[in-house]
Motif scaffolding. Structure first.
Motif: not given
Length: 112
Positions: A24-36
Motif C-alpha cells: 500500500t505504501v509503495k502504491k500510494k506513496l512510491n516509498v519502499d517499506f519493510r514487510n508489514y
C-alpha cells in the motif's frame, strides 16, 4: 504468514482483513517499506457475545494482529490487547469477554 493464520484458526479466529502495508505504501506513496501486514482477526462467538452486551464494540472489531519484519531481529508478531482497548467503553460486562480473547491471542503469539 500462513503459520500465523493457522495458529489463529486453532483458537477460533478467522481473518476478515489482510492489509499489506508494504504494498500500500509503495502504491500510494512510491516509498519502499519493510514487510508489514495487519491482520483483522475475528473470533465469531466472542464477537457476538461482545455485541450482545455493547452495541458500540464494533468500533474495536476485529482484533488487529501485526506481522512485521524487524531489521536485525526477524519476524515479529504482535496483537492488540482487547482488555486495554475495551476499557475505553464503560461497560463492565466486556471485561470477562476481553480477558478470554486476550488469553486466546496470547496463546497464539506464544506458540509462534
Amino acid at each position: 504468514m500462513n503459520r500465523v493464520t493457522e495458529e489463529l484458526k486453532k483458537e477460533g479466529f478467522g481473518i476478515l482483513t489482510d492489509i499489506d502495508v508494504k504494498a500500500t505504501v509503495k502504491k500510494k506513496l512510491n516509498v519502499d517499506f519493510r514487510n508489514y501486514r495487519i491482520l483483522g482477526a475475528c473470533n465469531p462467538p466472542f464477537a457476538y457475545q461482545a455485541l450482545q452486551v455493547e452495541d458500540k464494540i464494533g468500533t474495536m472489531l476485529p482484533c488487529n494482529v501485526i506481522v512485521q519484519d524487524v531489521p536485525g531481529v526477524g519476524v515479529e508478531i504482535a496483537a492488540v490487547d482487547p482488555v486495554a482497548s475495551m476499557q475505553a467503553i464503560e461497560n463492565p460486562k466486556l471485561g470477562e469477554i476481553a480477558g478470554q480473547v486476550r488469553s486466546k491471542l496470547r496463546a497464539v503469539i506464544e506458540r509462534l
